[in-house]
Motif scaffolding. Structure first.
Motif: not given
Length: 318
Positions: A5-6, A72-73, A96-97, A149-152
């Motif tokens: 978490l940033i 991973d996230i 590994n995102l 690209f795995p975004e939400t």
């Protein structure tokens, strides 16, 4: 899962990080090390805290350090520019995102057109903040469609809760408005008080992020409003607070220019303008349908909890 978490020590992270730890994830919190979480929880003992400041790491170095963690996230709660979004994406591509969650804002919508406002309707952002959020959101969704690209994207409303000053019934952060209502004194509301605010408890914003992670396949490539089930007019908000403090409402309505003359403070005037010009009601139906979002706090419960904190901690004293 290893989750970064940033900006995890702020409003959202204070509630989100304990949820993630409780769910069995390994959590790393990236912050400047200048603040503590707003909500105490023993689960923070299991969090790895890393001090890192994006402002002190130019030319994409901050993003490369995040990528080196190989999580991973990645959840970015403090990204305010398209350039930073592009740097982050580029850095994370060969890791590994499996999921990148970007914190946008309902302000990316700008002025309301049709109600309720849906996540994917045309945008008309008004200021640099909203424009950059909208640009980052569009960039991420385009990248999902073209490259997978795995975004939400999560779009919070007016984040509220105990520990900070929330938006008041005239649409700014002037604590004296709460003080006057507490004493039963008169306040002045711009126009007819029909503009709206959309307070949401920080815990419910955190829930949207958590649910998006838990329902990854349904969340990928989507934007979700992180708001409650209701919005409230300035008038309704003021009336509710007068009743809550045990007073009859005592409200003047002033045309915009007269209200500005009455208020005087340029910062308060600007804040009010930016809130009321974006008045609207934001739908959560997509969040309910795709990621099983269900707000736990009503708007007025959230407001009363927040103002109770201000009162108990003497923020409303003379």
């Amino acid at each position: 899962m290893k989750i970064v978490l940033i900006g995890g020590s702020g409003h959202i992270g204070s509630y989100l990080i304990p949820k993630l730890v409780h769910a069995g994830h390994k959590v790393l919190n990236i912050s400047r090390g200048q603040s503590k979480p707003y909500k105490e929880d023993n689960l923070w003992r299991e969090v790895e805290n890393i001090v890192l400041n994006r402002d002190n790491e130019p030319n994409g170095e901050f993003e490369r350090k995040i990528a080196a963690i190989n999580a991973d996230i990645v959840i970015d709660l403090i990204n305010f520019s398209l350039a930073d979004t592009k740097n982050m994406v580029e850095a994370l591509k060969n890791t590994n995102l499996s999921h990148f969650l970007y914190c946008s804002s309902i302000w990316a919508h700008g002025k309301s057109t049709t109600l309720p406002i849906l996540e994917d309707q045309p945008r008309f952002p008004l200021d640099e903040y909203g424009i950059d959020k909208a640009k980052s959101e569009a960039f991420l969704h385009d990248l999902y469609r073209k490259e997978g690209f795995p975004e939400t994207v999560i779009m919070p409303g007016q984040i509220s809760g105990a520990g900070w000053v929330i938006i008041n019934p005239v649409g700014n952060l002037d604590v004296s408005v709460f003080k006057k209502i507490q004493r039963g004194e008169k306040i002045a509301i711009p126009n007819f008080g029909m503009e709206t605010l959309h307070h949401v408890h920080a815990d419910d914003v955190a829930q949207v992020f958590f649910q998006a992670i838990s329902h990854r396949n349904s969340a990928l490539g989507e934007s979700f409003h992180a708001v409650g089930s209701q919005s409230i007019t300035l008038l309704g908000y003021a009336q509710a607070l007068y009743r809550w403090f045990g007073h009859e409402e005592n409200i003047d309505f002033l045309p915009w220019n007269e209200w500005c003359d009455y208020t005087k403070d340029k910062e308060h005037i600007e804040k009010t303008y930016l809130h009321i010009v974006r008045s609207g009601h934001f739908s959560i139906e997509k969040g309910k349908r795709l990621i099983n979002y269900c707000p736990r706090h009503t708007l007025l419960e959230t407001v009363f909890e927040s103002v109770t904190f201000l009162s108990k901690n003497n923020w409303l004293e003379k």
